[in-house]
Structure formats: structure tokens, C-alpha cells
Scaffold this active site. Sequence first.
Site, PDB file in Angstrom:
ATOM      1  CD  GLU A   1     -38.167  43.981  18.970  1.00 42.91           C
ATOM      2  OE1 GLU A   1     -39.122  43.314  19.413  1.00 42.91           O
ATOM      3  OE2 GLU A   1     -37.530  44.802  19.652  1.00 42.91           O
TER       4      GLU A   1
ATOM      5  CG  ASP B   1     -27.171  46.289   5.099  1.00 43.97           C
ATOM      6  OD1 ASP B   1     -26.340  45.368   4.980  1.00 43.97           O
ATOM      7  OD2 ASP B   1     -27.960  46.373   6.043  1.00 43.97           O
TER       8      ASP B   1
ATOM      9  CB  THR C   1     -30.567  45.094  14.530  1.00 40.47           C
ATOM     10  OG1 THR C   1     -30.429  43.849  13.874  1.00 40.47           O
ATOM     11  CG2 THR C   1     -29.431  45.290  15.508  1.00 40.47           C
ATOM     12  CE1 TYR C   2     -28.525  49.228  14.002  1.00 42.78           C
ATOM     13  CE2 TYR C   2     -29.131  47.693  12.255  1.00 42.78           C
ATOM     14  CZ  TYR C   2     -28.170  48.284  13.055  1.00 42.78           C
ATOM     15  OH  TYR C   2     -26.860  47.929  12.910  1.00 42.78           O
TER      16      TYR C   2
HETATM   17  P1  ADP Z   1     -34.517  42.348   9.894  1.00 41.96           P
HETATM   18  O1  ADP Z   1     -33.534  43.134   9.104  1.00 41.96           O
HETATM   19  O2  ADP Z   1     -33.954  41.626  11.053  1.00 41.96           O
HETATM   20  O3  ADP Z   1     -35.412  41.502   9.052  1.00 41.96           O
HETATM   21  P2  ADP Z   1     -36.426  44.472  10.028  1.00 41.96           P
HETATM   22  O4  ADP Z   1     -36.491  45.491  11.111  1.00 41.96           O
HETATM   23  O5  ADP Z   1     -36.103  44.933   8.686  1.00 41.96           O
HETATM   24  O6  ADP Z   1     -35.420  43.434  10.594  1.00 41.96           O
HETATM   25  O7  ADP Z   1     -37.780  43.684   9.965  1.00 41.96           O
HETATM   26  C1  ADP Z   1     -38.250  42.877  11.015  1.00 41.96           C
HETATM   27  C2  ADP Z   1     -39.299  41.897  10.484  1.00 41.96           C
HETATM   28  O8  ADP Z   1     -40.456  42.606  10.080  1.00 41.96           O
HETATM   29  C3  ADP Z   1     -38.847  41.154   9.245  1.00 41.96           C
HETATM   30  O9  ADP Z   1     -38.219  39.958   9.540  1.00 41.96           O
HETATM   31  C4  ADP Z   1     -40.148  40.921   8.505  1.00 41.96           C
HETATM   32  O10 ADP Z   1     -40.736  39.731   8.970  1.00 41.96           O
HETATM   33  C5  ADP Z   1     -41.013  42.071   8.889  1.00 41.96           C
HETATM   34  N1  ADP Z   1     -41.055  43.120   7.851  1.00 41.96           N
HETATM   35  C6  ADP Z   1     -40.163  44.123   7.631  1.00 41.96           C
HETATM   36  N2  ADP Z   1     -40.537  44.920   6.639  1.00 41.96           N
HETATM   37  C7  ADP Z   1     -41.703  44.433   6.173  1.00 41.96           C
HETATM   38  C8  ADP Z   1     -42.623  44.821   5.124  1.00 41.96           C
HETATM   39  N3  ADP Z   1     -42.398  45.889   4.351  1.00 41.96           N
HETATM   40  N4  ADP Z   1     -43.721  44.067   4.938  1.00 41.96           N
HETATM   41  C9  ADP Z   1     -43.965  42.991   5.719  1.00 41.96           C
HETATM   42  N5  ADP Z   1     -43.157  42.575   6.704  1.00 41.96           N
HETATM   43  C10 ADP Z   1     -42.033  43.280   6.952  1.00 41.96           C
END
Ligand code: ADP
Length: 313
Positions: free
Chosen positions: A15, A133, A17-18
Site C-alpha cells: 500500500e 517523479d 500513499t495513493y
Molecule cells: P510506494 O510508492 O509507496 O511504493 P505504490 O502504491 O507505488 O507505493 O506501491 C505500493 C507497494 O506495492 C510497493 O512498495 C511495492 O511493494 C508494490 N508494487 C507496486 N507496483 C508493483 C508492481 N508493478 N509489481 C509488484 N509490486 C508492486
Amino acid sequence: EDVRRKYVKDKKLGEGTYAIVYLAHLRTDPSTLFAIKKIKVNTEYKDGLSMDAIREVKYLQELSHANIIALHDVFSSKDQNLNLVLEFLPLGDLEMLIKDQNIQYGAGDVKAWMGMLSRAVWFCHENFVLHRDIKPNNLLIASDGEVKLADFGLARSFADPYLNMTHQVITRWYRPPELLYGARQYSGAVDIWSIGMVFAELLIRVPFVAGNSDMDQITKICEAFGTPTEDNWPGVTKLPNYVPVDKNYIIPVRGRDFYQQQFPTAGPVGADLLMSMCQLDPRKRSTARQILEHRWWFTEPKPTKKEDLPKKS
Ligand code: ADP
């Protein structure tokens, strides 16, 4: 035709922020995995989850490149949330690698990662997309070692602006001086600055300019790279949030020696490339194309082959 029914959500992966991210698979083929990113859409704009937003996502769906995360589908769930069906990237991100004390990496590895990042950004800019970003946490790693640029400020533009303050501090360490000074018109040069900050951090394994407020970030940028003035950056004093600096505190813009001293592992040619990304005046910063044409890529050591790159265990 019902995109929603094409995918089955499995467990929650994480999870942010958004968004909440789930592992998912194809209903017709459980062995094909995806990550579904469910964006917490701001209620106020829900009705406006509109053509503009959808158009932007559709556009990203067409950006197909080895170093850009693939966006396979987009759909809205019953609760009106926006769901992005993304390539599943199981090996974490560059931030995890940089911070992991058990992982050692060298100049060839940095060159390989920087190459993948630079090609991704070149391709975005070539297609008139700014990322806005770029940071180690948005550089995800595929199982074959390929680094992929993710999180196209999309989440941000859809999400609830009030959510972020309670949840976590937005990282400002990769933000260029023109944005900190409130420039309304900006260019691909914003991404180039961020690439520079990622490059510096890969080399020293800590964020290079880590301000604890926007003001502090500006101060630290000046200390690190020099004070922006009308001489080195024509027009800077006219930017909305420009803060005048006392003449006695002006730090001259850093030259080659500074970069070579701060970043010895980059070698003189690498230090030169970094310097070209860290120009205060966005017009003086190198473009993505210039980065790819730099001598550094052809200087020893060669970039590590992606399958030989260090990765988390
Ligand atoms: P953050 O920017 O805090 O990492 P995200 O919403 O982008 O938050 O992602 C939350 C978590 O989900 C990440 O820390 C990662 O572990 C997992 N995640 C995000 N995108 C992917 C993806 N394409 N494949 C596998 N895991 C993902």
C-alpha cells in the site's frame, strides 16, 4: 469486453500513499501474473474521473518500452476507483538495493542501471511525456534484472490531495530548483535533474540533497551546487517563490573538481556527465538524448549485463 472480469485479484502486495497494489492473474490463465494498482480517487473529483484522466492513461498504455512499466489495462471498479493493470515486477526497487547493506555493487552496475533509466526517460520525452517523479523508489526491478520506470505521477493527479499529508512525507529530494521556486512552465529538464539525483545517490548510497522542508531543500541545493543568480540562471529572480540571497552568502557554481572529489567512483567522465545533469538553469541541463550520447557509456567499465546485476535475495 468486460475488462474487470478478465483479471482475478489475489493477495495485497502493498500500500502506498495513493494506492493499494494487489497481485492478480488472468481468469483464463492463472499463471500470467499482473499487479493491479487501485488508486484512491479523490471523492471530490470522482465525477471528473473524466475523459482527460482516461485519455492520459490511454496514452501511457501506448508507451511501450523495455524500461517503462507496461500498463496492460485500465478499468473502474464498482466503488468507482480507478484500477491500473500493470506488469508484475517482483524484485523490489532501486531504493531497496541502495539501502540494503548486504548488497554490494560497483561502477559497472551503476552504469547499467543509469543506462536503463536514461533510455526510459529519453523514450518518454521523445513521446512528449514528462514523468515528474523520478526517484529510486519508482524504479522497479523485473526478474531478469531490467529496471522499469513506474508511477507516472498518475496516482498523484487522480488521488486525494489531502491524503498524502497524513500518510507520509512526499519526497522532495529529487525535485529540481525551478519547481521549488514555483516555476509554472517547465520542461523535460525537471526529469533530468531527478536522474542526476538518482545517479548521485547510486554512487554514494545516501540521498545527496535531503532537505526536510521545501525551503531547506532549496538551501541545501544552493550549498551543494551553488547559488542561483541572474548571472548563472537568467530569469531565476522572477520565479514566483524565488528567495533573494544575501551577497555575502553566494556560493559559486560548482565545477568539475567538485564533482570529481564528491563522486570519485564515477571516474572523471562520469563526474562530467553528473555535472551536466545538475545545472541549476534548466536550459543548461543536458537533454535525455545528450545523456545517451555521452562518452561515459563507452568508457571502462562497461555496463553490467542485466542478468548479472546484483538483486535482493
Ligand atoms: P510506494 O510508492 O509507496 O511504493 P505504490 O502504491 O507505488 O507505493 O506501491 C505500493 C507497494 O506495492 C510497493 O512498495 C511495492 O511493494 C508494490 N508494487 C507496486 N507496483 C508493483 C508492481 N508493478 N509489481 C509488484 N509490486 C508492486
